[in-house]
Design an enzyme around this catalytic site. Structure first.
Site, PDB file in Angstrom:
ATOM      1  N   LYS A 129       0.813  -1.219   0.000  1.00 41.14           N
ATOM      2  CA  LYS A 129       0.000   0.000   0.000  1.00 41.14           C
ATOM      3  C   LYS A 129       0.848   1.271   0.000  1.00 41.14           C
ATOM      4  O   LYS A 129       2.033   1.253   0.313  1.00 41.14           O
ATOM      5  CB  LYS A 129      -0.979  -0.032   1.175  1.00 41.14           C
ATOM      6  N   ARG A 149      -3.895 -10.012   4.672  1.00 42.59           N
ATOM      7  CA  ARG A 149      -4.297 -10.028   3.257  1.00 42.59           C
ATOM      8  C   ARG A 149      -3.116  -9.527   2.434  1.00 42.59           C
ATOM      9  O   ARG A 149      -2.708  -8.379   2.591  1.00 42.59           O
ATOM     10  CB  ARG A 149      -5.524  -9.116   3.073  1.00 42.59           C
TER      11      ARG A 149
END
Ligand code: HH2
Length: 290
Positions: free
Chosen positions: A218, A258
């Site tokens: 991210k 995840r």
């Protein structure tokens, strides 16, 4: 001296009973921030899903709509077209979650074999209740179009926790038997908000709901990995931060992470999170290296 279990050889396939879970990301989209376009055709997506399984994924998370900041909404028919063949092909081999905010997509994916609704809007618990499947409630502030414009909190950890606990209680009241909560790293959060949420993960774990954390590749990791020129590192260079944060989350009680990089994360999950279980599992193996 390293503890005996530090040197890891091949592990029994069923080691998931001894460690936290790893959810592999499979975006069947042209525009996801990291793997957009890579698995857009169904047969490539299925092949990638089988790869994730071979790498040790416990759950494969199939998504047909990008949630990156500024992403365009995908019509329901198109999202169904993208995800259903992939869910159908993979669900005999692994637990499949459907990453969607649309009721119709969640429901159709469950009919096609998904058993977990991964819901970044934290609103789809009635579908999970109706279909008798698990549900992930993820926190976000705003929607992908605007969420990174100017996110604000007074106390980000408390606000995220309180919203998730409220939604989880509603889901439990509606009869959902398996409820995960997720702080929604990057969804309406600054770099500092993301770091505060990771530092405050214990507060989520203390709620008693199992916690899922998604930091993989991210933007905040790109910002933290920027060089002297302050240009954020591209998604392809964010494995060190992804692994460090997944490991941190596991060590602080997350029950599932995840990730894009499943094989590396499975190794980390064998080391942290449940060390006594790892000692039990790996301690019986022959340690032939320093
Ligand atoms: N992050 C993304 C998508 N779905 N679901 C949960 N539960 N938690 C997350 O942190 C999370 C999520 C965004 O990542 P990605 O799927 O890789 O990208 P994109 O949304 O661009 O497809």
């Amino acid at each position: 001296m390293r503890p005996r279990w530090f040197t890891l050889g091949p592990m029994p396939a069923a080691d998931t009973q001894e460690r936290a879970l790893v959810m592999g990301i499979l975006n069947v989209t042209p525009d996801s921030f990291s793997d957009g376009g890579s698995w857009f055709e169904a047969d490539r997506a299925v092949a990638r899903g089988l790869e994730l399984i071979a790498e040790g994924a416990d759950v494969v998370d199939v998504g047909g709509e990008s949630t990156r900041p500024g992403a365009a909404e995908v019509p329901v028919e198109e999202e169904l077209r993208r995800v259903l063949p992939v869910v159908e092909a993979l669900s005999p081999h692994v637990r499949v979650s459907i990453d969607t905010t649309k009721e119709a997509v969640a429901e159709a994916a469950v009919l096609a074999g998904a058993t977990l609704v991964n819901d970044v809007s934290a609103t789809l618990w009635p579908v999970a209740a109706r279909c008798g499947v698990g549900w992930v409630a993820m926190h976000r502030q705003g929607t992908p179009t605007t969420m990174q414009d100017d996110p604000r909190y007074v106390d980000v950890v408390a606000e995220v926790r309180d919203l998730l606990v409220d939604r989880a209680a509603q889901a439990a009241g509606a009869g959902v038997g398996e409820i995960w909560i997720d702080p929604g790293i990057g969804f309406g959060k600054t770099v500092d908000h993301n770091l505060e949420l990771l530092a405050g993960l214990d507060a989520l774990v203390a709620t008693g709901y199992p916690v899922l954390v998604g930091t993989s590749r991210k933007g905040f990791l790109g910002a933290l990995a920027a060089g002297a020129d302050r240009v954020p590192a591209p998604a392809s260079d964010r494995l060190p931060g992804s692994l460090a944060t997944a490991t941190y989350a596991l060590a602080h009680g997350a029950g599932m992470v995840r990730v894009h990089d499943v094989a590396a994360t499975v190794q980390a999950a064998r080391l942290v999170g449940r060390p006594s279980a790892v000692t039990r599992t790996a301690g019986s193996m022959l340690d032939t290296e320093v």
